[in-house]
Design an enzyme around this catalytic site. Sequence first.
Site, PDB file in Angstrom:
ATOM      1  N   GLY A   1      40.552  41.051  45.402  1.00 57.55           N
ATOM      2  CA  GLY A   1      40.722  41.410  43.781  1.00 57.55           C
ATOM      3  C   GLY A   1      40.750  42.770  43.051  1.00 57.55           C
ATOM      4  O   GLY A   1      41.081  43.894  44.188  1.00 57.55           O
ATOM      5  N   SER A   2      41.115  42.822  42.204  1.00 59.47           N
ATOM      6  CA  SER A   2      41.290  44.370  42.028  1.00 59.47           C
ATOM      7  C   SER A   2      40.003  45.535  42.330  1.00 59.47           C
ATOM      8  O   SER A   2      39.130  45.214  42.692  1.00 59.47           O
ATOM      9  CB  SER A   2      41.599  44.341  40.082  1.00 59.47           C
ATOM     10  OG  SER A   2      40.694  43.825  40.022  1.00 59.47           O
TER      11      SER A   2
ATOM     12  N   GLY B   1      36.473  44.510  41.906  1.00 61.30           N
ATOM     13  CA  GLY B   1      35.656  44.423  43.147  1.00 61.30           C
ATOM     14  C   GLY B   1      34.298  45.469  42.703  1.00 61.30           C
ATOM     15  O   GLY B   1      33.399  45.567  43.869  1.00 61.30           O
TER      16      GLY B   1
ATOM     17  N   GLU C   1      37.823  44.144  49.804  1.00 61.96           N
ATOM     18  CA  GLU C   1      39.288  43.887  49.469  1.00 61.96           C
ATOM     19  C   GLU C   1      39.762  44.163  48.224  1.00 61.96           C
ATOM     20  O   GLU C   1      40.770  43.539  47.562  1.00 61.96           O
ATOM     21  CB  GLU C   1      39.725  42.626  50.236  1.00 61.96           C
ATOM     22  CG  GLU C   1      39.019  42.121  52.193  1.00 61.96           C
ATOM     23  CD  GLU C   1      39.733  43.136  53.203  1.00 61.96           C
ATOM     24  OE1 GLU C   1      40.781  43.536  53.189  1.00 61.96           O
ATOM     25  OE2 GLU C   1      38.901  42.831  53.722  1.00 61.96           O
TER      26      GLU C   1
ATOM     27  N   CYS D   1      49.109  43.525  48.259  1.00 62.24           N
ATOM     28  CA  CYS D   1      48.485  44.429  48.029  1.00 62.24           C
ATOM     29  C   CYS D   1      48.463  45.902  49.074  1.00 62.24           C
ATOM     30  O   CYS D   1      48.714  46.367  48.552  1.00 62.24           O
ATOM     31  CB  CYS D   1      46.658  44.172  48.167  1.00 62.24           C
ATOM     32  SG  CYS D   1      46.944  43.086  49.762  1.00 62.24           S
TER      33      CYS D   1
HETATM   34  P1  NAD Z   1      41.480  39.432  39.612  1.00 57.10           P
HETATM   35  O1  NAD Z   1      39.995  41.175  40.260  1.00 57.10           O
HETATM   36  O2  NAD Z   1      41.810  39.698  38.447  1.00 57.10           O
HETATM   37  O3  NAD Z   1      40.385  38.623  40.277  1.00 57.10           O
HETATM   38  C1  NAD Z   1      39.727  38.531  41.549  1.00 57.10           C
HETATM   39  C2  NAD Z   1      39.370  36.872  41.890  1.00 57.10           C
HETATM   40  O4  NAD Z   1      38.161  37.740  41.078  1.00 57.10           O
HETATM   41  C3  NAD Z   1      39.576  36.285  41.138  1.00 57.10           C
HETATM   42  O5  NAD Z   1      38.860  34.681  41.109  1.00 57.10           O
HETATM   43  C4  NAD Z   1      39.061  36.424  39.715  1.00 57.10           C
HETATM   44  O6  NAD Z   1      38.407  34.922  38.176  1.00 57.10           O
HETATM   45  C5  NAD Z   1      37.184  36.731  40.229  1.00 57.10           C
HETATM   46  N1  NAD Z   1      36.906  37.447  39.253  1.00 57.10           N
HETATM   47  C6  NAD Z   1      36.960  38.285  38.302  1.00 57.10           C
HETATM   48  N2  NAD Z   1      35.810  39.167  37.351  1.00 57.10           N
HETATM   49  C7  NAD Z   1      35.189  38.063  38.404  1.00 57.10           C
HETATM   50  C8  NAD Z   1      33.383  39.098  37.543  1.00 57.10           C
HETATM   51  N3  NAD Z   1      33.063  39.841  36.889  1.00 57.10           N
HETATM   52  N4  NAD Z   1      32.585  38.828  39.048  1.00 57.10           N
HETATM   53  C9  NAD Z   1      33.212  37.758  40.040  1.00 57.10           C
HETATM   54  N5  NAD Z   1      34.038  37.435  40.181  1.00 57.10           N
HETATM   55  C10 NAD Z   1      35.728  37.750  39.456  1.00 57.10           C
HETATM   56  O7  NAD Z   1      42.750  39.939  40.522  1.00 57.10           O
HETATM   57  P2  NAD Z   1      43.881  39.173  41.024  1.00 57.10           P
HETATM   58  O8  NAD Z   1      44.874  40.440  39.586  1.00 57.10           O
HETATM   59  O9  NAD Z   1      43.769  38.050  41.483  1.00 57.10           O
HETATM   60  O10 NAD Z   1      44.606  39.923  42.525  1.00 57.10           O
HETATM   61  C11 NAD Z   1      45.257  41.624  41.954  1.00 57.10           C
HETATM   62  C12 NAD Z   1      44.750  42.533  42.868  1.00 57.10           C
HETATM   63  O11 NAD Z   1      43.852  41.983  43.951  1.00 57.10           O
HETATM   64  C13 NAD Z   1      46.271  43.420  43.203  1.00 57.10           C
HETATM   65  O12 NAD Z   1      44.980  44.949  42.652  1.00 57.10           O
HETATM   66  C14 NAD Z   1      46.031  43.102  44.498  1.00 57.10           C
HETATM   67  O13 NAD Z   1      46.089  44.511  45.320  1.00 57.10           O
HETATM   68  C15 NAD Z   1      44.779  42.916  44.576  1.00 57.10           C
HETATM   69  N6  NAD Z   1      44.089  41.866  46.321  1.00 57.10           N
HETATM   70  C16 NAD Z   1      44.044  43.222  47.232  1.00 57.10           C
HETATM   71  C17 NAD Z   1      43.974  42.430  48.748  1.00 57.10           C
HETATM   72  C18 NAD Z   1      43.649  43.077  50.038  1.00 57.10           C
HETATM   73  O14 NAD Z   1      43.305  41.950  50.957  1.00 57.10           O
HETATM   74  N7  NAD Z   1      43.396  44.056  49.876  1.00 57.10           N
HETATM   75  C19 NAD Z   1      44.657  40.686  48.915  1.00 57.10           C
HETATM   76  C20 NAD Z   1      44.712  40.307  47.889  1.00 57.10           C
HETATM   77  C21 NAD Z   1      44.757  40.807  46.317  1.00 57.10           C
END
Ligand code: NAD
Length: 537
Positions: A268-269, A273, A290, A324
């Site tokens: 995620g973001s 993260g 990631e 990503c």
């Molecule tokens: P996000 O961080 O908003 O959400 C990711 C996940 O985290 C979701 O399932 C969300 O419900 C959960 N989440 C949110 N807050 C949380 C918390 N406090 N504790 C635990 N879980 C929580 O990300 P998004 O908008 O779904 O995805 C886009 C981001 O993900 C971009 O920054 C992208 O670059 C990144 N990404 C990285 C990779 C990689 O492999 N490096 C792959 C795909 C996406």
Amino acid sequence: MIAHLRHLTRLAGRGHSRLASSASTSYLIDQPEYGFLKELGLEINNPGVYSGQWQGRGPTITSYDPGTGQAIATVRQGTVQELQQAIGLGVEAYKQWRQVPAPVRGEIVRQIGDELRKYKEPLGKLVSLEVGKIYSEGQGEVQEFIDICDYAVGLSRIYSGQLINSERADHTILEAWRPLGLVGVISAYNFPNAVFGWNAAIALTTGNSVLWKGAPSTPLVSVATTKIVAEVLRRNNLPPVVTLCQGGTDVGQSLVSDKRVNLVSFTGSCKTGQDVGVEVQRRFGKVILELGGNNALIIDSSANLKMALDAALFGCIGTSGQRCTTTRRIIVHEQLHDQFVTSLVAKYKQLIPKIGHQLDGQTLVGPVHTQQNVDSYKTAIEEAKALGGTVAFGGKVLERSGYYVEPTVITGLPHDASVVHRETFAPIVYVLKAKSVDEAISWNNEVEQGLSSAIFTENISQAFKWIGARGSDCGIVNINTTTNGAEIGGAFGGEKATGGGRESGSDAWKQYCKRATITVNHSGELACAQGVVFNVE
Ligand code: NAD
């Protein structure tokens, strides 16, 4: 296409939220052209928790098609209490699973891969429909899950430890890799199927159980994928070594802070993260992060320009800029800069008729996922203009239902402008003019994230500088190919604010294991290491 046009007309002027809407809502799942959803076992209202049985006592969430804004179907999410139950069941299932020989575990993963092959077409279409990515990308995402299953089957027979020479006579040091226990997988919306697949295939093979929480806006992919896996577990009379608890932040936080979850693999973001990483470390858990990227494509003066242009096109616009690994910065040698921008803009123009619904076979540029992506697109473009940037192409939100924006090229910004250093999850690329490869490398490395990077060069010295210690500081360091679209065979992940995790191929499997260093004394006498003498008569 006709069906999609019908939705567009029907939806014109309507606002859409992700909250469950009134009983009068019509759902795509009820329409004959979306029959593939029913092939996956989905209904209008689906339970979003699987822990041997399907349930879901949390809020109901509606999943929308980003291409039309129309409701697809709904999912009853899990509560924190249901998550706790799933954790308990996952821990118990692990105790049985760890005793199954690794190649037999691999056989189960092989069956999961075969089951996915059967459902690749409808599941890939669902990935496209729910995320907004085009048809071939949805199919490709499921293919990645299938490929990692094949990889894991082979791995199950060959992953191994080693035998190390001891300094003491008749002693042997062994190194063995043991499963960790329960692995929690939290995934992002843009790869709602493959990220779970990368983690689950390797984690299961190495003897762990897996608990998944998918993104709240792609719950149908989570449910459909888990149904496919659950069928394989049922056929083999296995306990729930894979469980699912769909939910929002409360469920995610509870999973992250629970000591029974031995490894949290979070995608995620960067911001979320970082919180996740600190929380897991606080309880001495293991974590794979990631996170976001701000990936650069460098074009050296010797580059094959035709190839570089094609790489830029897919790198910047593929998945409507929501990978990503999307190319977010193009750093071009000053001798080629103007020619490159002109040619790139000419290519972008050809894509305008190819913007459309993600499931239309002609489409190359689908919608972005939500209004939030549209808003961050608009904000970034306004900020870029205010900072002196020029919109060389695009820059507008399209006036139609769904979330469509023009792929956008921005030139003339300083390499370190705030907007250039930020990951905006939309199809915007900043083209920067550099004097040399050295300067380009320093700009590549100056951002917080360190996920993917690529150089186009025909100069062998520049190529080796790029992959050496003075080169790119990213986890993915490509030459003459795109920043995006990695294969499963290599380890995937990035440095710095991208989190440092690695998934998928190479030796990424070790992250799902604990290492045991075993000293065996077969001498018949006790001898301390380093020649220490410590005894009494
Ligand atoms: P996000 O961080 O908003 O959400 C990711 C996940 O985290 C979701 O399932 C969300 O419900 C959960 N989440 C949110 N807050 C949380 C918390 N406090 N504790 C635990 N879980 C929580 O990300 P998004 O908008 O779904 O995805 C886009 C981001 O993900 C971009 O920054 C992208 O670059 C990144 N990404 C990285 C990779 C990689 O492999 N490096 C792959 C795909 C996406």
